[in-house]
Design a protein around this motif. Structure first.
Motif, PDB file in Angstrom:
ATOM      1  N   ILE B  13     -30.235 -77.858 -58.537  1.00 57.55           N
ATOM      2  CA  ILE B  13     -30.207 -76.827 -59.586  1.00 57.55           C
ATOM      3  C   ILE B  13     -29.966 -77.476 -60.951  1.00 57.55           C
ATOM      4  CG2 ILE B  13     -28.832 -74.898 -60.504  1.00 57.55           C
ATOM      5  CD1 ILE B  13     -28.536 -73.905 -57.644  1.00 57.55           C
ATOM      6  N   LEU B  16     -33.202 -79.251 -62.057  1.00 59.19           N
ATOM      7  CA  LEU B  16     -34.293 -78.331 -62.431  1.00 59.19           C
ATOM      8  C   LEU B  16     -33.931 -77.544 -63.691  1.00 59.19           C
ATOM      9  CD1 LEU B  16     -35.303 -76.962 -58.903  1.00 59.19           C
ATOM     10  CD2 LEU B  16     -36.452 -78.728 -60.235  1.00 59.19           C
ATOM     11  N   ALA B  17     -32.730 -76.976 -63.691  1.00 55.79           N
ATOM     12  CA  ALA B  17     -32.333 -76.161 -64.851  1.00 55.79           C
ATOM     13  C   ALA B  17     -32.201 -77.036 -66.093  1.00 55.79           C
ATOM     14  CB  ALA B  17     -31.010 -75.442 -64.557  1.00 55.79           C
ATOM     15  N   LEU B  20     -35.619 -77.877 -67.465  1.00 57.68           N
ATOM     16  CA  LEU B  20     -36.245 -76.731 -68.145  1.00 57.68           C
ATOM     17  C   LEU B  20     -35.605 -76.501 -69.514  1.00 57.68           C
ATOM     18  CD1 LEU B  20     -36.871 -73.905 -65.520  1.00 57.68           C
ATOM     19  CD2 LEU B  20     -38.516 -75.455 -66.565  1.00 57.68           C
ATOM     20  N   LYS B  27     -39.465 -77.478 -77.208  1.00 54.76           N
ATOM     21  CA  LYS B  27     -40.329 -76.392 -77.670  1.00 54.76           C
ATOM     22  C   LYS B  27     -39.756 -75.753 -78.947  1.00 54.76           C
ATOM     23  CE  LYS B  27     -43.822 -73.588 -76.690  1.00 54.76           C
ATOM     24  NZ  LYS B  27     -45.194 -74.109 -76.613  1.00 54.76           N
ATOM     25  N   ARG B  31     -41.429 -75.560 -82.627  1.00 56.01           N
ATOM     26  CA  ARG B  31     -41.741 -74.293 -83.309  1.00 56.01           C
ATOM     27  C   ARG B  31     -41.076 -74.248 -84.692  1.00 56.01           C
ATOM     28  NH1 ARG B  31     -46.041 -72.686 -82.390  1.00 56.01           N
ATOM     29  NH2 ARG B  31     -45.557 -70.631 -83.224  1.00 56.01           N
ATOM     30  N   GLY B  37     -45.980 -77.498 -79.895  1.00 56.34           N
ATOM     31  CA  GLY B  37     -45.017 -78.035 -78.934  1.00 56.34           C
ATOM     32  C   GLY B  37     -45.546 -78.039 -77.519  1.00 56.34           C
ATOM     33  N   PRO B  39     -45.488 -77.399 -73.314  1.00 60.97           N
ATOM     34  CA  PRO B  39     -44.950 -76.327 -72.459  1.00 60.97           C
ATOM     35  C   PRO B  39     -43.535 -76.682 -72.016  1.00 60.97           C
ATOM     36  CG  PRO B  39     -47.099 -77.097 -71.658  1.00 60.97           C
ATOM     37  CD  PRO B  39     -46.674 -78.042 -72.727  1.00 60.97           C
ATOM     38  N   ILE B  40     -42.708 -75.674 -71.741  1.00 60.77           N
ATOM     39  CA  ILE B  40     -41.299 -75.977 -71.439  1.00 60.77           C
ATOM     40  C   ILE B  40     -41.129 -76.724 -70.116  1.00 60.77           C
ATOM     41  CG2 ILE B  40     -40.276 -74.129 -72.818  1.00 60.77           C
ATOM     42  CD1 ILE B  40     -39.862 -72.576 -70.236  1.00 60.77           C
ATOM     43  N   VAL B  41     -42.148 -76.693 -69.280  1.00 66.26           N
ATOM     44  CA  VAL B  41     -42.037 -77.396 -68.000  1.00 66.26           C
ATOM     45  C   VAL B  41     -42.391 -78.886 -68.162  1.00 66.26           C
ATOM     46  CG1 VAL B  41     -44.405 -77.043 -67.144  1.00 66.26           C
ATOM     47  CG2 VAL B  41     -42.507 -77.061 -65.525  1.00 66.26           C
ATOM     48  N   GLN B  42     -42.802 -79.271 -69.381  1.00 66.83           N
ATOM     49  CA  GLN B  42     -43.304 -80.628 -69.591  1.00 66.83           C
ATOM     50  C   GLN B  42     -42.247 -81.703 -69.306  1.00 66.83           C
ATOM     51  OE1 GLN B  42     -46.640 -80.762 -70.578  1.00 66.83           O
ATOM     52  NE2 GLN B  42     -46.419 -82.825 -69.800  1.00 66.83           N
ATOM     53  N   LEU B  44     -39.812 -81.646 -67.191  1.00 63.86           N
ATOM     54  CA  LEU B  44     -39.693 -81.797 -65.737  1.00 63.86           C
ATOM     55  C   LEU B  44     -40.884 -82.564 -65.174  1.00 63.86           C
ATOM     56  CD1 LEU B  44     -38.300 -81.036 -63.039  1.00 63.86           C
ATOM     57  CD2 LEU B  44     -39.665 -78.962 -63.040  1.00 63.86           C
ATOM     58  N   LEU B  45     -42.082 -82.214 -65.642  1.00 63.14           N
ATOM     59  CA  LEU B  45     -43.288 -82.892 -65.152  1.00 63.14           C
ATOM     60  C   LEU B  45     -43.250 -84.384 -65.518  1.00 63.14           C
ATOM     61  CD1 LEU B  45     -46.053 -80.243 -65.919  1.00 63.14           C
ATOM     62  CD2 LEU B  45     -44.903 -80.693 -63.763  1.00 63.14           C
TER      63      LEU B  45
END
Lengths: 103, 286
Positions: B13, B16-17, B20, B27, B31, B37, B39-42, B44-45
């Motif tokens: 957790i 992952l959290a 994110l 992001k 902005r 910007g 993506p917010i998952v970037q 993690l990826l």
């Protein structure tokens, strides 16, 4: 805590699937204006589940997956759809609360 | 066995959290600077991607320290998860975790043999000043609550209200620490842009993945700790809201402020810590 991990995973998988779908659908190097009907339906369904069915692990996780799908779209896409989804989800929540208070 | 599962789930957790939230941080900064910007998952990826990239070890690296320090960093922050979210243990152990993190910053930089890493290593010694606000905040919490146990601090706040209201300057001091730890912070002298990525510059592939994994957990633990010890017993949804709000604030601050000169950074942190410490003591004892 396992339920929170499931929620996070559902949301993250939604984000990744949405990103892949969006980049496959929009290959142009600019952002197209306007709402997309499929993303709008997914956002509305997702936010209805997230806001109104948070007590059910499966429905909430599915809702988070759908919400993540739209939020995770390529930058520039999915904002309007998400806002409308939140609005519809909240509206249905208020309607359910009002009806439950009346009956 | 249940404890092991609890630790594993909490570490997943946290990773992952934390990833994110760090993605959201990027992001927000983008902005504010009028960029789309990533993506917010970037984030993690990227972290996951590095685990599958080819790893290379520089000839100048001091082995096995160069590899070992990355593992130590991951272990340090996993201990942070165990002491914090899992067992609600002592704040002193978390202070120790943060102190070891500083040592890791120092040694990761020096072990790589890169001039950027070495410069970052030197700055890590200077930036030990960031531990002053943390130590001062912990001391003030002890003066106020009479305990350093996180579980007992939560119980204290359940009875007396959030500590953020009774000792707000200590909360501000801790927030400065969070700001220091956030990416592209004005106080992040060890990872200044002129040093590429500072002590991480010469860590590639799998090792970089490990570093990013640890940083995600670190960011989650710091936010969790701040919310827990200053805002009391919170439900999961309030933790999410709190973490997002803090990330918005730090993202906005970092997007609009330049990186400070190392000396200015350290003096600013010490001045804020000193002023807040004296101010909180006056609030407690007068």
């Amino acid at each position: 805590m396992i339920d929170y991990m499931i929620y996070l995973l559902a949301f993250i998988i939604g984000l990744i699937v949405g990103l892949l779908y969006s980049y496959k659908k929009h290959v142009e190097p600019y952002i197209l204006k306007g709402l997309e009907i499929p993303a709008l339906i997914i956002a509305i369904l997702g936010w209805i589940l997230v806001i109104n069915f948070h007590f059910n692990i499966v429905l909430f996780a599915i809702g988070l997956f759908l919400v993540g799908f739209v939020i995770g779209e390529r930058p520039g896409y999915g904002r309007g759809e998400t806002l409308i989804g939140v609005g519809v989800g909240l509206l249905i929540h208020i309607i359910i609360r009002v009806f439950s208070m009346l009956w | 066995m249940n404890l092991m599962i609890d630790i594993l789930v909490n570490v997943i957790i946290a990773f992952l959290a934390g990833s994110l939230i760090l993605g959201l941080h990027r992001k927000i900064m983008a902005r504010v600077q009028l960029r789309p910007g990533p993506p917010i998952v970037q984030y993690l990826l990227h972290s996951l991607k590095f685990f599958f990239k080819e790893s290379a070890i520089p000839r100048t690296a001091s082995m096995p320290f160069y590899v070992g320090i990355v593992v130590i960093l991951a272990v340090v922050w996993i201990i942070g998860v165990i002491v914090g979210p899992v067992s609600h243990g002592s704040l002193l152990i978390l202070f120790g975790v943060y102190a070891i993190y500083k040592i890791v910053e120092h040694n990761a930089g020096s072990s790589s043999g890169s001039p950027y890493g070495k410069m970052s290593c030197v700055r890590a010694v200077l930036s030990a000043a960031t531990e002053l606000p943390l130590f001062a905040a912990i001391a003030l919490i002890y003066f106020k609550t009479g305990t350093m146990n996180i579980g007992e601090i939560i119980a204290y706040q359940g009875a007396h209200g959030p500590l953020a209201l009774s000792i707000p300057l200590a909360a501000l001091m801790f927030f400065i620490l969070i700001l220091t730890k956030s990416p592209y912070s004005p106080f992040a002298i060890t990872k200044a842009k002129e040093l590429i990525t500072g002590f991480e510059t010469e860590h590639f592939g799998f090792l970089r993945g490990f570093l990013m994994f640890s940083e995600s957990i670190a960011w989650y633990v710091m936010l969790w700790l701040f919310l827990t010890i200053f805002f009391g017993p919170l439900s999961a949804i309030w933790y999410v809201v709190g973490m997002i709000v803090i990330t918005f604030i730090t993202g906005f601050v970092n997007a609009t402020t330049p990186l400070l000169n190392p000396n200015h950074s350290v003096m600013t942190q010490i001045t804020i810590a000193g002023a807040c410490f004296v101010g909180t003591l006056l609030m407690i004892f007068i």
